[in-house]
Design a protein around this motif. Structure first.
Motif, PDB file in Angstrom:
ATOM      1  N   GLN A 418       3.259  -1.954 -15.915  1.00 43.26           N
ATOM      2  CA  GLN A 418       4.472  -2.660 -15.498  1.00 43.26           C
ATOM      3  C   GLN A 418       5.153  -1.958 -14.327  1.00 43.26           C
ATOM      4  OE1 GLN A 418       5.160  -5.626 -16.455  1.00 43.26           O
ATOM      5  NE2 GLN A 418       7.031  -5.838 -15.257  1.00 43.26           N
ATOM      6  N   ALA A 419       5.063  -0.642 -14.283  1.00 46.11           N
ATOM      7  CA  ALA A 419       5.606   0.077 -13.121  1.00 46.11           C
ATOM      8  C   ALA A 419       4.876  -0.354 -11.856  1.00 46.11           C
ATOM      9  CB  ALA A 419       5.485   1.588 -13.320  1.00 46.11           C
ATOM     10  N   ALA A 420       3.556  -0.538 -11.968  1.00 46.06           N
ATOM     11  CA  ALA A 420       2.774  -1.019 -10.828  1.00 46.06           C
ATOM     12  C   ALA A 420       3.179  -2.438 -10.456  1.00 46.06           C
ATOM     13  CB  ALA A 420       1.287  -0.959 -11.156  1.00 46.06           C
ATOM     14  N   ALA A 421       3.407  -3.277 -11.464  1.00 46.02           N
ATOM     15  CA  ALA A 421       3.826  -4.657 -11.201  1.00 46.02           C
ATOM     16  C   ALA A 421       5.157  -4.693 -10.451  1.00 46.02           C
ATOM     17  CB  ALA A 421       3.937  -5.432 -12.511  1.00 46.02           C
ATOM     18  N   LEU A 422       6.091  -3.840 -10.852  1.00 43.32           N
ATOM     19  CA  LEU A 422       7.392  -3.794 -10.169  1.00 43.32           C
ATOM     20  C   LEU A 422       7.243  -3.308  -8.730  1.00 43.32           C
ATOM     21  CD1 LEU A 422       9.577  -2.382 -13.071  1.00 43.32           C
ATOM     22  CD2 LEU A 422       9.617  -4.700 -12.156  1.00 43.32           C
ATOM     23  N   ALA A 423       6.349  -2.352  -8.524  1.00 43.54           N
ATOM     24  CA  ALA A 423       6.120  -1.864  -7.161  1.00 43.54           C
ATOM     25  C   ALA A 423       5.557  -2.977  -6.277  1.00 43.54           C
ATOM     26  CB  ALA A 423       5.168  -0.670  -7.191  1.00 43.54           C
ATOM     27  N   ILE A 424       4.610  -3.747  -6.817  1.00 46.70           N
ATOM     28  CA  ILE A 424       4.042  -4.864  -6.053  1.00 46.70           C
ATOM     29  C   ILE A 424       5.091  -5.934  -5.815  1.00 46.70           C
ATOM     30  CG2 ILE A 424       2.374  -6.758  -6.176  1.00 46.70           C
ATOM     31  CD1 ILE A 424       0.494  -4.822  -7.650  1.00 46.70           C
ATOM     32  N   ARG A 425       5.851  -6.268  -6.861  1.00 51.00           N
ATOM     33  CA  ARG A 425       6.890  -7.296  -6.742  1.00 51.00           C
ATOM     34  C   ARG A 425       7.917  -6.928  -5.678  1.00 51.00           C
ATOM     35  NH1 ARG A 425       6.780 -12.212  -8.328  1.00 51.00           N
ATOM     36  NH2 ARG A 425       6.317 -11.744 -10.497  1.00 51.00           N
ATOM     37  N   ASN A 426       8.208  -5.642  -5.562  1.00 45.80           N
ATOM     38  CA  ASN A 426       9.214  -5.191  -4.595  1.00 45.80           C
ATOM     39  C   ASN A 426       8.605  -4.784  -3.254  1.00 45.80           C
ATOM     40  OD1 ASN A 426      12.008  -5.115  -5.967  1.00 45.80           O
ATOM     41  ND2 ASN A 426      10.640  -4.290  -7.527  1.00 45.80           N
ATOM     42  N   LEU A 433       5.708   4.452  -2.895  1.00 46.16           N
ATOM     43  CA  LEU A 433       5.360   4.717  -4.292  1.00 46.16           C
ATOM     44  C   LEU A 433       5.115   6.210  -4.511  1.00 46.16           C
ATOM     45  CD1 LEU A 433       4.653   3.642  -7.126  1.00 46.16           C
ATOM     46  CD2 LEU A 433       2.306   3.311  -6.313  1.00 46.16           C
ATOM     47  N   ALA A 434       4.426   6.837  -3.590  1.00 43.47           N
ATOM     48  CA  ALA A 434       4.132   8.267  -3.700  1.00 43.47           C
ATOM     49  C   ALA A 434       5.391   9.115  -3.655  1.00 43.47           C
ATOM     50  CB  ALA A 434       3.178   8.691  -2.585  1.00 43.47           C
ATOM     51  N   ASP A 435       6.451   8.586  -3.054  1.00 43.21           N
ATOM     52  CA  ASP A 435       7.693   9.334  -2.875  1.00 43.21           C
ATOM     53  C   ASP A 435       8.648   9.190  -4.064  1.00 43.21           C
ATOM     54  OD1 ASP A 435       9.201  11.063  -1.159  1.00 43.21           O
ATOM     55  OD2 ASP A 435      10.556   9.391  -0.742  1.00 43.21           O
ATOM     56  N   GLN A 436       8.293   8.327  -5.037  1.00 40.74           N
ATOM     57  CA  GLN A 436       9.179   8.118  -6.180  1.00 40.74           C
ATOM     58  C   GLN A 436       9.108   9.294  -7.151  1.00 40.74           C
ATOM     59  OE1 GLN A 436      11.248   5.274  -6.509  1.00 40.74           O
ATOM     60  NE2 GLN A 436      10.520   5.147  -4.386  1.00 40.74           N
ATOM     61  N   LEU A 437      10.163   9.450  -7.945  1.00 39.80           N
ATOM     62  CA  LEU A 437      10.187  10.459  -8.999  1.00 39.80           C
ATOM     63  C   LEU A 437       9.528   9.891 -10.249  1.00 39.80           C
ATOM     64  CD1 LEU A 437      13.806  11.878  -8.628  1.00 39.80           C
ATOM     65  CD2 LEU A 437      11.670  13.015  -8.016  1.00 39.80           C
ATOM     66  N   PHE A 438       8.514  10.573 -10.756  1.00 36.73           N
ATOM     67  CA  PHE A 438       7.862  10.200 -12.004  1.00 36.73           C
ATOM     68  C   PHE A 438       7.967  11.373 -12.965  1.00 36.73           C
ATOM     69  CE2 PHE A 438       6.026   7.108  -9.221  1.00 36.73           C
ATOM     70  CZ  PHE A 438       5.610   6.043 -10.017  1.00 36.73           C
ATOM     71  N   PRO A 439       8.270  11.149 -14.237  1.00 37.09           N
ATOM     72  CA  PRO A 439       8.361  12.271 -15.180  1.00 37.09           C
ATOM     73  C   PRO A 439       7.002  12.932 -15.370  1.00 37.09           C
ATOM     74  CG  PRO A 439       8.552  10.168 -16.337  1.00 37.09           C
ATOM     75  CD  PRO A 439       8.597   9.860 -14.881  1.00 37.09           C
ATOM     76  N   TYR A 440       7.028  14.248 -15.392  1.00 39.32           N
ATOM     77  CA  TYR A 440       5.798  15.029 -15.546  1.00 39.32           C
ATOM     78  C   TYR A 440       5.241  14.888 -16.957  1.00 39.32           C
ATOM     79  CZ  TYR A 440       2.680  19.096 -15.358  1.00 39.32           C
ATOM     80  OH  TYR A 440       1.587  19.928 -15.394  1.00 39.32           O
ATOM     81  N   LEU A 441       3.928  14.941 -17.023  1.00 39.25           N
ATOM     82  CA  LEU A 441       3.182  14.805 -18.259  1.00 39.25           C
ATOM     83  C   LEU A 441       3.390  13.432 -18.921  1.00 39.25           C
ATOM     84  CD1 LEU A 441       3.228  18.348 -19.863  1.00 39.25           C
ATOM     85  CD2 LEU A 441       1.331  17.163 -18.770  1.00 39.25           C
ATOM     86  N   THR A 442       3.381  12.419 -18.085  1.00 34.38           N
ATOM     87  CA  THR A 442       3.293  11.035 -18.554  1.00 34.38           C
ATOM     88  C   THR A 442       2.080  10.406 -17.882  1.00 34.38           C
ATOM     89  OG1 THR A 442       4.699  10.196 -16.772  1.00 34.38           O
ATOM     90  CG2 THR A 442       5.785  10.803 -18.848  1.00 34.38           C
ATOM     91  N   ALA A 450      -2.184   8.800  -7.670  1.00 32.25           N
ATOM     92  CA  ALA A 450      -3.128   7.912  -6.990  1.00 32.25           C
ATOM     93  C   ALA A 450      -2.589   7.501  -5.628  1.00 32.25           C
ATOM     94  CB  ALA A 450      -3.399   6.685  -7.852  1.00 32.25           C
ATOM     95  N   ALA A 451      -1.275   7.271  -5.550  1.00 30.18           N
ATOM     96  CA  ALA A 451      -0.663   6.919  -4.260  1.00 30.18           C
ATOM     97  C   ALA A 451      -0.745   8.088  -3.280  1.00 30.18           C
ATOM     98  CB  ALA A 451       0.789   6.490  -4.472  1.00 30.18           C
ATOM     99  N   GLN A 452      -0.582   9.295  -3.797  1.00 31.79           N
ATOM    100  CA  GLN A 452      -0.635  10.474  -2.923  1.00 31.79           C
ATOM    101  C   GLN A 452      -2.034  10.684  -2.345  1.00 31.79           C
ATOM    102  OE1 GLN A 452       1.007  13.357  -5.742  1.00 31.79           O
ATOM    103  NE2 GLN A 452       2.769  13.657  -4.380  1.00 31.79           N
ATOM    104  N   THR A 453      -3.069  10.197  -3.031  1.00 24.52           N
ATOM    105  CA  THR A 453      -4.427  10.436  -2.545  1.00 24.52           C
ATOM    106  C   THR A 453      -4.729   9.710  -1.233  1.00 24.52           C
ATOM    107  OG1 THR A 453      -5.349   8.598  -3.842  1.00 24.52           O
ATOM    108  CG2 THR A 453      -5.334  10.774  -4.876  1.00 24.52           C
ATOM    109  N   PHE A 454      -3.889   8.753  -0.849  1.00 25.57           N
ATOM    110  CA  PHE A 454      -4.098   8.082   0.433  1.00 25.57           C
ATOM    111  C   PHE A 454      -3.838   9.034   1.602  1.00 25.57           C
ATOM    112  CE2 PHE A 454      -3.889   4.423  -2.280  1.00 25.57           C
ATOM    113  CZ  PHE A 454      -4.634   3.445  -1.632  1.00 25.57           C
ATOM    114  N   ASN A 455      -3.036  10.080   1.358  1.00 25.70           N
ATOM    115  CA  ASN A 455      -2.675  10.987   2.440  1.00 25.70           C
ATOM    116  C   ASN A 455      -2.898  12.462   2.123  1.00 25.70           C
ATOM    117  OD1 ASN A 455      -1.425   8.974   4.324  1.00 25.70           O
ATOM    118  ND2 ASN A 455      -0.037   8.657   2.584  1.00 25.70           N
ATOM    119  N   LYS A 456      -3.215  12.766   0.848  1.00 21.88           N
ATOM    120  CA  LYS A 456      -3.346  14.169   0.457  1.00 21.88           C
ATOM    121  C   LYS A 456      -4.537  14.340  -0.478  1.00 21.88           C
ATOM    122  CE  LYS A 456       1.688  14.961   0.433  1.00 21.88           C
ATOM    123  NZ  LYS A 456       2.854  15.311  -0.427  1.00 21.88           N
ATOM    124  N   ASP A 457      -4.983  15.578  -0.597  1.00 21.11           N
ATOM    125  CA  ASP A 457      -5.953  15.946  -1.615  1.00 21.11           C
ATOM    126  C   ASP A 457      -5.179  16.438  -2.810  1.00 21.11           C
ATOM    127  OD1 ASP A 457      -7.903  16.950  -3.250  1.00 21.11           O
ATOM    128  OD2 ASP A 457      -8.745  18.368  -1.789  1.00 21.11           O
TER     129      ASP A 457
END
Length: 466
Positions: A418-426, A433-442, A450-457
């Protein structure tokens, strides 16, 4: 002013949502149900299947887990009759609370028990369950009759005591050997559940598992199933079925397969035959599904349809949303149903969850894409769980960098989609997406990685690098 007369055929998610919204808008509703109130989901679909799947998951974890060295497993005793009673009690409870009680308490909804058939474009004939007939005249009508298991024309099948999902979920015994014909949602969910409850399961897939989805999905799920000793026979068709001496014998090009029970899960067909739709001018497609527009209107402008009897995706939440919007439109409003960011979840383990375009679908729509696939051994939550089966894949539009699709195979993948759906909807870009805050260990943090892999290793990042 006289209330608008609305007829609703069916009592499942689409029908109930429409009836309640129509009443809210001032209409008088006649709801017609030929069978059990509540439709597929609560009675023989989503609710009982997810209870059984959860039961099987717990049984599996008692038998084996990544922590067996420190928590020695204790194989469970499966008392299927008691589990079935618990399952059915919850089904009965939810049907009463969410359907029967609501209908009983709403004086603006008249419930008829019987089978409806169109007499003409403004009338129905209802053959009542307790005898006799009743004529129902309407200003607007919603068809929400759902769908039933589709049975393939395999020689010998119809003469055998095969199971559909309905019989499988209601069985108070567990077969020693279960054969499953099918390769999509119902087939794989129930195959794994029965396997985890102790049956030896063989899946016969005409192509591969989930062959209409990104190929990585079927490959990952097939690997997971085989690791649990579920036999997956790809590119296998059954040419004949014989049932004798309490045993099924399935003939395939690989030879004969023998089983105690046979589950047929090859899709669902709309419940439209018998409605006499032609009398009302309602068109169906080649699969007998009612053709509707984005307002849920059929080819007859005052007749609407929603849910599994239409050409919409067969999901209960789509049906409910469509029913609500149909009622708004029937009563003078203007509501559309946008399915461009529709999330889906398959409740296997690992789960399969998708939203938006796959790469193949995007290319078919003329969209140039870029994509990344992140395996779960790069996701801290999966590492902490000692369970790195699966992946998260992001599909973006070249040029705009907007996220347009996500496919995930992961334990609890349904909790991240659903988080992905909201990102697409918006209309978020992959960088946003890569710049958003996500809680660690979720697990949902995997979207950010996955979003960061477009620009980083990501292998070179610290554990919770922003």
């Amino acid at each position: 002013m006289k209330s608008l007369r609305v007829a609703v055929i069916g009592s499942g998610a689409a029908a109930m949502a429409a009836a309640l919204k129509a009443v809210e808008q001032g209409a008088r509703v006649t709801l017609i149900e030929r069978g059990m109130v509540g439709g597929t989901c609560v009675n023989v679909g989503c609710v009982p299947s997810k209870i059984m799947i959860r039961t099987a998951h717990i049984a599996h974890r008692r038998r084996t887990s990544p922590f067996d060295a420190g928590l020695p497993p204790v194989p469970p005793t499966i008392l299927r009759e008691r589990l079935l009673a618990q399952q059915q009690a919850r089904v009965d409870e939810l049907r009463h609370a969410k359907y029967e009680r609501i209908l009983d308490d709403n004086p603006a909804i008249d419930v008829l028990r019987g089978e409806a058939r169109f007499r003409d474009e403004h009338g129905l004939t209802v053959r009542l369950a307790d005898g006799g007939e009743r004529e129902v005249t309407f200003d607007r009508c919603l068809i929400a009759t759902g769908a039933s298991p589709a049975i393939p024309p395999i020689p010998g099948l119809k003469d055998s005591p095969y199971w559909t999902s309905t019989e499988a979920l209601a069985s108070d015994t567990l077969p020693d050997r279960l054969a499953v014909i099918g390769s999509s949602v119902v087939a794989v969910e129930l195959a794994q559940a029965f396997a985890r409850l102790g049956s030896r399961v063989t899946i016969l897939a005409r192509n591969a598992l989930f062959f209409r989805e990104d190929p990585a999905i079927g490959e990952a799920l097939t690997d997971a199933f085989r690791a649990e000793d579920i036999e997956v026979l790809e590119h296998t068709q059954t040419s004949r079925i014989v049932h004798r001496d309490a045993e099924f014998v399935l003939t395939t090009h690989r030879g004969e397969l023998r089983a105690d029970k046979l589950l047929v899960a090859t899709g669902r067909s709309p419940n439209t035959p018998g409605l006499n739709l032609q009398a009302a001018g309602v068109a169906v497609d080649a699969h007998s599904a009612i053709v509707i527009d984005t307002a849920m209107r059929t080819s007859a402008p005052h007749i609407y349809a929603a849910g599994d009897c239409t050409d919409q995706p067969q999901f209960v939440y789509v049906a409910a949303a469509a029913g609500t919007r149909a009622a708004i439109n029937m009563t003078g409003g203007d509501a559309m149903l946008d399915l461009s960011a529709m999330p889906t979840v398959v409740f296997t383990d690992p789960q399969v969850a998708t939203v938006g375009y796959s790469e193949a679908e995007a290319h078919g729509a003329g969209i140039e894409t870029d994509s990344r696939l992140l395996t779960l051994d790069n996701v801290p939550r999966a590492l902490a769980n000692f369970d790195t089966r699966g992946f998260i894949k992001l599909v973006i539009e070249e040029g705009s960098r907007r996220l347009i699709g996500v496919q995930a195979v992961a334990p609890e993948a349904g909790e991240l989609i659903q988080a992905a759906a909201l990102a697409i909807r918006n209309r978020m870009t992959v960088e946003e997406l890569a710049d958003q805050l996500f809680p660690y260990l979720t697990m949902v943090e995997g979207l950010k990685l996955a979003a960061q892999t477009f620009n980083k290793d990501v292998k070179q990042l610290s554990c919770c690098a922003g």
